[in-house]
Design a protein around this motif. Structure first.
Motif, short mmCIF file in Angstrom:
data_model
loop_
_atom_site.label_atom_id
_atom_site.label_comp_id
_atom_site.label_asym_id
_atom_site.label_seq_id
_atom_site.Cartn_x
_atom_site.Cartn_y
_atom_site.Cartn_z
N ASP A 118 0.70 -0.89 0.50
CA ASP A 118 -0.06 -0.28 0.07
C ASP A 118 0.70 1.19 0.32
O ASP A 118 2.21 1.28 0.66
CB ASP A 118 -0.43 -0.05 1.36
CG ASP A 118 -2.20 1.14 1.34
OD1 ASP A 118 -2.23 1.73 0.94
OD2 ASP A 118 -3.14 0.79 1.27
N THR A 159 -0.22 1.12 6.06
CA THR A 159 1.20 -0.56 6.23
C THR A 159 0.76 -0.66 7.26
O THR A 159 0.91 -1.56 7.79
CB THR A 159 1.90 -0.08 5.61
OG1 THR A 159 2.70 1.18 5.62
CG2 THR A 159 1.48 -0.09 3.87
N ASP A 162 -3.20 -3.49 -2.11
CA ASP A 162 -4.07 -2.30 -2.28
C ASP A 162 -4.16 -1.98 -4.22
O ASP A 162 -3.62 -2.64 -4.63
CB ASP A 162 -2.94 -1.00 -1.51
CG ASP A 162 -4.16 0.56 -2.46
OD1 ASP A 162 -5.42 0.60 -1.87
OD2 ASP A 162 -3.54 1.22 -2.15
N MET A 183 -2.09 2.51 -6.53
CA MET A 183 -1.16 2.94 -5.99
C MET A 183 -0.23 3.86 -7.64
O MET A 183 -0.18 3.18 -8.60
CB MET A 183 0.15 1.68 -5.45
CG MET A 183 -0.72 0.79 -3.78
SD MET A 183 0.34 -0.62 -4.24
CE MET A 183 -0.02 -1.65 -5.30
N THR A 199 -8.52 -2.48 -0.37
CA THR A 199 -9.30 -0.82 -1.70
C THR A 199 -9.67 -0.12 -0.25
O THR A 199 -10.94 -0.53 -0.04
CB THR A 199 -9.13 -1.28 -2.34
OG1 THR A 199 -9.74 -0.23 -2.98
CG2 THR A 199 -10.57 -2.38 -2.75
N LYS A 257 -10.90 -1.26 2.88
CA LYS A 257 -10.27 -0.68 4.00
C LYS A 257 -10.89 -0.09 5.24
O LYS A 257 -11.44 0.65 4.75
CB LYS A 257 -8.80 0.46 3.39
CG LYS A 257 -7.83 0.08 2.81
CD LYS A 257 -7.10 1.27 2.11
CE LYS A 257 -6.46 0.86 0.95
NZ LYS A 257 -5.24 2.12 0.59
#
Lengths: 134, 214
Positions: A9, A15, A60, A63, A90, A113
């Protein structure tokens, strides 16, 4: 057999948070490894991959350098392609992302997330990795 | 062949359709070289295109299309003419004053009664307004998709961070990674980032609205 967790990520705080969750919920046998983009994770796998161990990538999508989709596209031709486990993590709540994720055989889960205690329980219950936690 | 009064009445009625419609109507004839030349034009076509009758008669209906008209659409029309088939396209055409506008064109070959085709009926309808509305709608749809993407990927990013940090605080795990002060600072900066993003989205949406109302 060890389960190594790779957290990929570009958001450093995420992270860190995910690392805390993974450690606290004992998802990883070894300390989780942190990568800020797909390319770094790919480079790690190319040089360090050990067929005696299993690898779970918490990936993720959005990025820089190499995003989640590009990472998934890149691993398809690698020798470890069939053994790698990927969970998309994500901030996206877009259903088209979820559908796209299903087209990759390595993807065993899709989580929003941030990772929470429930997300970790969900991970531990996925049949392909459940044996690591029994 | 004798024409009865009834036939004449019928012809007069049919003719009045062509003369009074707001659609531009052309009748074209194939000459010996199979070139299509306009032999009749109605008032509506002249009004729509800005050309006078003597500037239209004798030309091909294909003469009026815009230089940047869709090549694909035009070749559909030319194919249909070669095969004596009806055809319907939407294409850009030019007025005498150079202004370009969108028209729906339909052509149909007219049988001469003995299996041959010599004449074409060409009808064009002004679809400029419809086209513009469609383009504005497509433009707006694109913007909406962009906004949905931003909501999903950009707005949720700092929000996810805040949620994770609050989780950490509320469960009071003794983590070596972050002290409580660091967590609070990170929540504050994530909240500010979220605020910035939302302000930007609102500004962009307002700009888009202003553009579309021009």
């Amino acid at each position: 057999m060890n389960l190594n967790v790779l957290i990929v990520d570009d958001d450093k705080m995420i992270t860190l948070l995910h690392k805390v969750m993974v450690v606290k919920n004992k998802i990883s046998t070894n300390p989780p490894l942190l990568f800020s983009d797909g390319k770094m994770a790919l480079e790690f796998l190319s040089s360090e991959y050990n067929p005696e161990e299993r690898y779970l990538v918490l990936l993720d999508i959005n990025m820089p350098v190499l995003n989640g989709w590009e990472f998934l596209d890149s691993i398809q031709s690698e020798q470890y392609a069939n053994d790698l486990l990927v969970i998309i993590v994500t901030s996206s709540v877009d259903s088209s992302d979820k559908q796209k994720a299903r087209t990759y055989p390595q993807v065993i889960g899709f989580l929003e997330k941030p990772l929470r205690a429930e997300s970790c329980d969900f991970i531990k219950a996925i049949p392909s990795i459940a044996p690591f936690f029994s | 062949m004798t024409t009865t009064r009834e036939d004449e009445e019928r012809l007069r009625l049919l003719e009045s359709v062509i003369l009074n419609t707001t659609d531009g109507v052309l009748i074209a004839e194939n000459d010996q070289n199979l070139d299509t030349k306009i032999v009749f034009v109605n008032e509506a076509f002249m009004k729509m295109s800005g050309f006078a009758k003597d500037e239209i008669i004798g030309l091909s209906p294909l003469n009026f299309f815009a230089s940047d008209a869709s090549v694909d659409e035009l070749s559909k029309l030319k194919d249909a003419i070669d095969k004596f088939e009806p055809c319907n396209i939407v294409v850009k055409t030019t007025k005498k004053n150079g202004i370009k506008y969108w028209v729906n064109v339909s052509i149909a070959p007219v049988s001469d009664g003995s299996g041959g085709y010599k004449h074409w009926v060409y009808i064009q309808r002004d679809v400029n307004n419809r086209r513009r509305h469609l383009q504005a709608l497509e433009e707006q749809n694109k913007k909406l998709k962009e906004i949905a993407w931003i909501q999903s990927h950009v707005v949720r990013a700092p929000l996810a961070r805040i949620m994770g940090l609050v989780d950490l605080l509320s469960e009071r795990h003794d983590s070596e990674e972050l002290s409580n002060n660091q967590i609070i600072e990170a929540i504050a900066s994530s909240a500010n980032e979220l605020d910035d993003i939302i302000r930007k989205i609102v500004l962009n949406t307002e700009n888009a609205q202003n553009q579309s109302s021009l």
